[in-house]
Design a protein around this motif. Structure first.
Motif: not given
Length: 95
Positions: A6-12, A41-48, A83-88
């Motif tokens: 299940k693909l979410p909407s695109a994000e930053e 709206n599936a693209d390589e970045s969203l799928v990965l 949360n994808p906005k939290i970086t390493a």
């Protein structure tokens, strides 16, 4: 037949560069093609990103490792995985 993702909407996003073995890259391209047939709206970045999030959430060893590395952080393991906005850098010990 559709893929089980299940693909979410695109994000930053940020740009990350890496190399893959040819067989993995070929299989990934086919997976992206299948995702595009299912989701407009599936693209390589969203799928990965979706595949990695799914795998990270399921990987118990990584969750255990992450707990030990975020113990002194202002973020919880759940925050860091969800949360994808939290970086390493942000998930390291807070001074």
């Amino acid at each position: 037949m559709s893929i089980d993702l299940k693909l979410p909407s695109a994000e930053e996003s940020i740009v990350v560069k890496f190399k893959l073995p040819k067989d993995v890259a070929d299989a990934f391209q086919l997976y992206v093609q299948a995702a595009q047939e299912q989701t407009a709206n599936a693209d390589e970045s969203l799928v990965l990103a979706t595949l990695l999030r799914h795998h990270i959430k399921k990987d118990r060893g990584f969750r255990d490792w992450l707990k030990s590395h975020t113990a002194k952080s202002k973020y919880t393991t759940k925050d860091a995985v969800a949360n994808p906005k939290i970086t390493a850098y942000e998930s390291r010990e807070v001074a």
